[in-house]
Motif scaffolding. Structure first.
Motif, PDB file in Angstrom:
ATOM      1  N   LYS A 151       6.391  37.589   4.061  1.00  0.00           N
ATOM      2  CA  LYS A 151       6.806  38.821   4.814  1.00  0.00           C
ATOM      3  C   LYS A 151       6.635  38.512   6.155  1.00  0.00           C
ATOM      4  CE  LYS A 151       5.456  42.508   1.617  1.00  0.00           C
ATOM      5  NZ  LYS A 151       4.696  43.576   1.411  1.00  0.00           N
ATOM      6  N   ALA A 152       5.814  37.619   6.875  1.00  0.00           N
ATOM      7  CA  ALA A 152       5.917  37.294   8.190  1.00  0.00           C
ATOM      8  C   ALA A 152       7.220  36.744   8.555  1.00  0.00           C
ATOM      9  CB  ALA A 152       4.499  36.289   8.663  1.00  0.00           C
ATOM     10  N   VAL A 153       7.601  35.746   7.499  1.00  0.00           N
ATOM     11  CA  VAL A 153       8.830  35.100   7.860  1.00  0.00           C
ATOM     12  C   VAL A 153      10.074  36.171   8.194  1.00  0.00           C
ATOM     13  CG1 VAL A 153      10.580  33.357   6.888  1.00  0.00           C
ATOM     14  CG2 VAL A 153       8.210  32.853   7.054  1.00  0.00           C
ATOM     15  N   LEU A 154      10.279  37.105   7.012  1.00  0.00           N
ATOM     16  CA  LEU A 154      11.112  38.080   6.842  1.00  0.00           C
ATOM     17  C   LEU A 154      11.141  39.114   8.055  1.00  0.00           C
ATOM     18  CD1 LEU A 154      13.131  39.338   4.903  1.00  0.00           C
ATOM     19  CD2 LEU A 154      11.309  40.863   4.129  1.00  0.00           C
ATOM     20  N   HIS A 155       9.954  39.183   8.616  1.00  0.00           N
ATOM     21  CA  HIS A 155       9.960  40.262   9.626  1.00  0.00           C
ATOM     22  C   HIS A 155      10.027  39.544  11.344  1.00  0.00           C
ATOM     23  CE1 HIS A 155       9.198  43.815   7.402  1.00  0.00           C
ATOM     24  NE2 HIS A 155       8.436  43.200   6.679  1.00  0.00           N
ATOM     25  N   GLY A 156       9.979  38.173  10.943  1.00  0.00           N
ATOM     26  CA  GLY A 156      10.377  37.381  12.253  1.00  0.00           C
ATOM     27  C   GLY A 156       9.212  36.887  13.093  1.00  0.00           C
ATOM     28  N   GLU A 157       7.916  37.128  12.296  1.00  0.00           N
ATOM     29  CA  GLU A 157       6.554  36.826  12.864  1.00  0.00           C
ATOM     30  C   GLU A 157       6.380  35.618  12.572  1.00  0.00           C
ATOM     31  OE1 GLU A 157       4.241  39.636  10.609  1.00  0.00           O
ATOM     32  OE2 GLU A 157       5.056  41.517  11.525  1.00  0.00           O
ATOM     33  N   ARG A 158       7.054  34.901  11.736  1.00  0.00           N
ATOM     34  CA  ARG A 158       6.854  33.224  11.569  1.00  0.00           C
ATOM     35  C   ARG A 158       8.336  32.797  11.512  1.00  0.00           C
ATOM     36  NH1 ARG A 158       2.636  30.454   7.875  1.00  0.00           N
ATOM     37  NH2 ARG A 158       3.327  28.553   7.739  1.00  0.00           N
ATOM     38  N   GLU A 159       8.577  31.558  11.911  1.00  0.00           N
ATOM     39  CA  GLU A 159       9.827  30.925  11.940  1.00  0.00           C
ATOM     40  C   GLU A 159      10.235  30.342  10.714  1.00  0.00           C
ATOM     41  OE1 GLU A 159      11.964  27.785  14.564  1.00  0.00           O
ATOM     42  OE2 GLU A 159      10.991  29.181  15.672  1.00  0.00           O
ATOM     43  N   LEU A 160       9.392  29.646  10.066  1.00  0.00           N
ATOM     44  CA  LEU A 160       9.443  28.736   8.732  1.00  0.00           C
ATOM     45  C   LEU A 160       8.314  28.630   7.946  1.00  0.00           C
ATOM     46  CD1 LEU A 160      11.750  26.857   7.590  1.00  0.00           C
ATOM     47  CD2 LEU A 160      10.736  25.282   8.934  1.00  0.00           C
ATOM     48  N   PHE A 161       8.741  28.678   6.591  1.00  0.00           N
ATOM     49  CA  PHE A 161       7.448  28.137   5.873  1.00  0.00           C
ATOM     50  C   PHE A 161       8.198  27.411   4.709  1.00  0.00           C
ATOM     51  CE2 PHE A 161       5.313  29.102   1.646  1.00  0.00           C
ATOM     52  CZ  PHE A 161       4.360  28.669   1.929  1.00  0.00           C
ATOM     53  N   GLU A 162       7.481  26.506   4.270  1.00  0.00           N
ATOM     54  CA  GLU A 162       7.953  25.356   3.406  1.00  0.00           C
ATOM     55  C   GLU A 162       6.875  24.923   2.124  1.00  0.00           C
ATOM     56  OE1 GLU A 162      11.207  22.506   5.695  1.00  0.00           O
ATOM     57  OE2 GLU A 162       8.828  22.248   6.411  1.00  0.00           O
ATOM     58  N   LEU A 163       7.246  24.746   1.161  1.00  0.00           N
ATOM     59  CA  LEU A 163       6.395  24.046  -0.028  1.00  0.00           C
ATOM     60  C   LEU A 163       7.337  22.895  -0.427  1.00  0.00           C
ATOM     61  CD1 LEU A 163       6.111  27.370  -2.341  1.00  0.00           C
ATOM     62  CD2 LEU A 163       4.326  26.071  -0.953  1.00  0.00           C
ATOM     63  N   GLN A 164       6.867  21.526  -0.335  1.00  0.00           N
ATOM     64  CA  GLN A 164       7.203  20.570  -0.521  1.00  0.00           C
ATOM     65  C   GLN A 164       6.733  19.858  -2.121  1.00  0.00           C
ATOM     66  OE1 GLN A 164       6.642  18.426   3.016  1.00  0.00           O
ATOM     67  NE2 GLN A 164       8.393  19.259   3.909  1.00  0.00           N
TER      68      GLN A 164
END
Length: 106
Positions: free
Chosen positions: A68-81
Protein backbone atom coordinates in the motif's frame (compact mmCIF):
# COMPACT_ATOMS: atom_id res chain seq x y z
CA UNK A 1 42.74 -8.41 -25.56
CA UNK A 2 42.40 -11.17 -22.97
CA UNK A 3 40.55 -8.79 -20.64
CA UNK A 4 38.10 -7.84 -23.39
CA UNK A 5 37.26 -11.48 -24.08
CA UNK A 6 36.74 -12.21 -20.39
CA UNK A 7 34.61 -9.12 -20.09
CA UNK A 8 32.38 -10.21 -23.00
CA UNK A 9 31.97 -13.70 -21.54
CA UNK A 10 31.20 -12.53 -18.00
CA UNK A 11 28.80 -9.80 -19.10
CA UNK A 12 26.90 -11.90 -21.64
CA UNK A 13 23.52 -13.03 -20.28
CA UNK A 14 23.31 -16.81 -20.17
CA UNK A 15 19.58 -16.75 -20.90
CA UNK A 16 17.09 -14.25 -22.26
CA UNK A 17 15.23 -12.29 -19.61
CA UNK A 18 11.48 -12.07 -19.87
CA UNK A 19 9.28 -9.79 -17.84
CA UNK A 20 5.72 -10.59 -16.92
CA UNK A 21 3.48 -8.31 -14.90
CA UNK A 22 0.35 -7.96 -12.81
CA UNK A 23 -1.50 -4.73 -12.11
CA UNK A 24 -3.42 -4.49 -8.84
CA UNK A 25 -5.91 -2.10 -7.31
CA UNK A 26 -5.72 -0.85 -3.72
CA UNK A 27 -7.61 -3.94 -2.48
CA UNK A 28 -4.99 -6.24 -4.06
CA UNK A 29 -7.41 -7.36 -6.75
CA UNK A 30 -5.89 -8.19 -10.12
CA UNK A 31 -6.92 -5.62 -12.74
CA UNK A 32 -4.55 -6.61 -15.55
CA UNK A 33 -2.03 -9.34 -16.36
CA UNK A 34 0.56 -10.09 -18.97
CA UNK A 35 0.11 -13.15 -21.13
CA UNK A 36 2.13 -15.70 -19.15
CA UNK A 37 2.35 -14.35 -15.60
CA UNK A 38 0.38 -17.34 -14.28
CA UNK A 39 3.43 -19.53 -15.01
CA UNK A 40 5.07 -17.98 -11.94
CA UNK A 41 2.12 -18.19 -9.56
CA UNK A 42 1.92 -20.69 -6.73
CA UNK A 43 -1.70 -21.27 -7.80
CA UNK A 44 -1.92 -20.40 -11.52
CA UNK A 45 -5.65 -21.08 -11.69
CA UNK A 46 -6.21 -18.09 -9.35
CA UNK A 47 -4.55 -15.53 -11.67
CA UNK A 48 -7.82 -14.02 -12.85
CA UNK A 49 -8.94 -10.41 -13.14
CA UNK A 50 -10.97 -9.46 -10.08
CA UNK A 51 -9.34 -12.08 -7.82
CA UNK A 52 -7.15 -11.27 -4.82
CA UNK A 53 -3.48 -11.58 -5.84
CA UNK A 54 -2.66 -13.26 -2.51
CA UNK A 55 -4.56 -16.34 -3.66
CA UNK A 56 -2.17 -16.88 -6.55
CA UNK A 57 0.97 -15.33 -5.00
CA UNK A 58 0.83 -16.10 -1.25
CA UNK A 59 4.25 -14.43 -0.80
CA UNK A 60 2.28 -11.16 -0.68
CA UNK A 61 0.45 -12.22 2.49
CA UNK A 62 1.76 -10.08 5.34
CA UNK A 63 3.21 -7.46 2.98
CA UNK A 64 0.01 -5.47 2.56
CA UNK A 65 1.25 -2.34 4.37
CA UNK A 66 4.42 -2.23 2.28
CA UNK A 67 2.49 -2.72 -0.96
CA UNK A 68 0.00 0.00 0.00
CA UNK A 69 2.89 2.37 0.72
CA UNK A 70 4.19 1.73 -2.81
CA UNK A 71 0.72 2.15 -4.30
CA UNK A 72 0.18 5.47 -2.49
CA UNK A 73 3.61 6.81 -3.43
CA UNK A 74 4.96 6.72 0.13
CA UNK A 75 7.57 4.20 -0.89
CA UNK A 76 9.28 4.08 -4.27
CA UNK A 77 10.05 0.39 -4.69
CA UNK A 78 9.72 -3.01 -3.04
CA UNK A 79 11.42 -6.21 -4.19
CA UNK A 80 11.31 -9.89 -3.32
CA UNK A 81 14.28 -11.70 -4.82
CA UNK A 82 15.05 -15.32 -5.67
CA UNK A 83 11.64 -16.84 -5.00
CA UNK A 84 11.74 -20.49 -5.99
CA UNK A 85 9.04 -21.96 -8.17
CA UNK A 86 9.16 -25.68 -8.91
CA UNK A 87 7.21 -27.38 -11.66
CA UNK A 88 5.71 -30.76 -12.38
CA UNK A 89 8.74 -31.50 -14.56
CA UNK A 90 11.14 -31.00 -11.63
CA UNK A 91 12.45 -27.74 -13.14
CA UNK A 92 13.19 -25.03 -10.61
CA UNK A 93 12.80 -21.38 -11.50
CA UNK A 94 13.91 -18.46 -9.40
CA UNK A 95 11.95 -15.27 -9.87
CA UNK A 96 12.23 -11.72 -8.59
CA UNK A 97 9.11 -9.72 -7.82
CA UNK A 98 9.29 -5.94 -7.94
CA UNK A 99 6.56 -3.55 -6.94
CA UNK A 100 6.69 0.06 -8.12
CA UNK A 101 4.23 2.83 -8.74
CA UNK A 102 4.80 5.82 -10.98
CA UNK A 103 1.45 7.45 -10.14
CA UNK A 104 0.45 8.78 -6.75
CA UNK A 105 -3.11 8.08 -5.56
CA UNK A 106 -4.83 10.91 -3.66
Amino acid sequence: MKDQVLNRILNKPSFPRKFEHLKLDDKFLIIDTSEQVQRFAKRPEEVIRGKDVRLSFPKFIGLENILKAVLHGERELFELQAIERGSEYNIHLYIDISSANSMKIN
